[in-house]
Structure formats: C-alpha cells, structure tokens
Design a protein around this motif. Structure first.
Motif: not given
Length: 291
Positions: A75-100
């Motif tokens: 939830g924190v990642l979602f709002f951080w990634a999409l708060a300023k822009s409706n762009n999923l790239r930041r969210l995908r990058l964060a998910l990829a890094i944290l999952s790795s």
C-alpha cells in the motif's frame, strides 16, 4: 471468515482441551486475529516442521499474517509510486528491486547461521523471505491489461512444476527452493492464459477451486490436526479430513465470503458485514478473556 474460524477453533479447545492448554489456545487466537501469528509462531513454537508447531490448530495463520504485513508495504509502495503521476514504472521498479532482495535473503536463509537479527529476518515465518512471492504476483498484475497470447506450453510447464513440487518427498528440497519453484509455476500459468479467451477445462476447475480457496485454507489445517489426533489410519484421516474441510469451507464461503463480497450494496450484504465484525470481535474477546 477468519474471525469465525478462530472463534470456533478457540472455543473447541476451551471445551475439549485440558486447562493447561487454554492459555496457548488463547494466545494463538489473539495473534491470529491481529495478523501477527507469524511472529508468535517464530518466538513460541519454533521450527515449523517441529513437533510443537504441528499440534497448533492455528499454525497455518502465519502465512495470512505475512500476507497482510506485505499488503501494508504494498500500500505504501502504491501511493508512493502513483501519488504524483499515474505511471506504473516506478511501482514496477520498486517491486522488482524489493522482490529480488527478498529472494536473495530467502535463498541465503539456508546458511547455517543462528542467532541475532539474521535468524528473525531469514526465518521460515519471516515476511522478508516471503515478500517476493507476493511481490512477483503484484508485478505480474501490473501487466494485466497487456494482451498475452495463449501459450499452452507455459500452462503445461506451470502444472508440471506445481504438481511436481507438491509430490516431492519430504525434505527432498528446502522450503526456499520449493517456494521459488511454486512461484515460477504460478507465473507460468498466469502468463499462459489470454485475457478474454475461453477457459480450458483445467482452468475452469482451478477457477472453481479458487472461489473456495480462502475458506479451504482457513479450515483445512485445524481439521487435519484434530483428525490426526483421533484417527490413526491414514486413509480414514484423509477421507474424514477432506469431507469436513469441504463442508466447513462451503458453509464459510457461501454464508460469509460471498455475501460479504457481493457487488451490490444492499441490506443483506450490510447485515452480513456487521455480523462479520461482531464475529471477529467475539473471537478477539474470547481469546483475550481466556488468556
């Protein structure tokens, strides 16, 4: 559904277990309702495969606790990634890094080192070692609008991997690699299906099981533990456990989950939601008073 299961399980233990077991039953109920049973299991029960953990009727709720703890971070990642822009790239990058990072720690958990922070972080019950399992699913979900072609070979690979992991002899592979293989199998199945395409028979069966999967998850373990304690023959254990799991799961799904998740807001669904809150509150009160 969780509150109802915990309420009945704790009540069952208070009625049929010796008094010296009541405190443990109450503690497990409290931690389960508050989505912290993975912490309780790690501290109080120890090894998931140990004898002490195997007698706990609410042991399985550790994974639900991990799930909800992961959702908080997502939830924190979602709002951080999409708060300023409706762009999923930041969210995908964060998910990829944290999952790795999570996957590396999960694999490194096999290192023969005990004690300190590392033992807690790399624990079987740790949300750190499990984040990648939900993180990868979240990452795949961000591509759900993409057009995937049906790929039967991926579906076959997914079935083979998942069934193969389930049928492997005990201790053949560690939980770390079994978990990773299961994730790979699940992703293969997801990517094999084309959105809007007619489901194959195996997919229809899986979808049907999926409708009841949460209640099956909630009820299978306490029923299994109780059944094994009173029935000695393996086939009878399986048959009785399967029937009871089906009955309780059907009732839970039909009368708790489906009404609660109804798409239309109406008096019946609202009453169901209020009752669900009452049930969860009763379960918490029962466990607190028992403690």
């Amino acid at each position: 559904a969780l509150g109802f299961m915990v309420f009945l399980v704790v009540l069952f233990q208070l009625l049929y277990y010796p008094s010296f077991e009541w405190a443990r039953a109450a503690e497990e109920g409290v931690w389960s309702i508050l989505w912290g049973s993975n912490v309780y299991s790690h501290v109080r029960l120890g090894d998931y495969f140990g004898e002490s953990a195997g007698t706990s009727l609410l042991l399985h709720t550790w994974s639900l606790a991990v799930e909800f703890q992961t959702y908080l971070l997502l939830g924190v990642l979602f709002f951080w990634a999409l708060a300023k822009s409706n762009n999923l790239r930041r969210l995908r990058l964060a998910l990829a890094i944290l999952s790795s990072i999570s996957l590396v720690i999960a694999i490194a958990a096999q290192l023969d080192y005990t004690g300190g922070i590392w033992q807690a972080v790399s624990s079987y019950y740790s949300p750190v070692t499990r984040f990648y399992q939900i993180g990868v699913g979240s990452l795949v979900a961000t591509f759900s609008g993409s057009s995937f072609a049906r790929r039967p070979i991926l579906a076959l690979a997914g079935y083979v991997i998942i069934v193969g992991v389930a049928l492997l002899p005990e201790n053949f592979v560690s939980w770390n690699f079994a978990g990773l293989a299961s994730v790979v199998g699940a992703v293969s199945l997801i990517l094999s299906a084309a959105p809007g395409a007619d489901l194959s028979l195996p997919e229809k069966l899986l979808a049907k099981v999926g409708n009841y999967s949460y209640s099956i998850y909630l009820w299978h373990w306490p029923i299994l533990v109780v059944t094994q304690s009173v029935v000695t023959e393996n086939l009878q254990q399986f048959l009785i456990g399967a029937v009871l799991t089906f009955v309780f799961s059907f009732l839970s799904t039909r009368f708790l989950e489906f009404p609660f998740m109804g798409s239309r807001i109406n008096a019946d669904s609202n009453r169901t939601k209020v009752r669900s809150i009452y049930i969860s509150a009763m379960a918490l009160c029962l466990t607190l008073l028992s403690a």
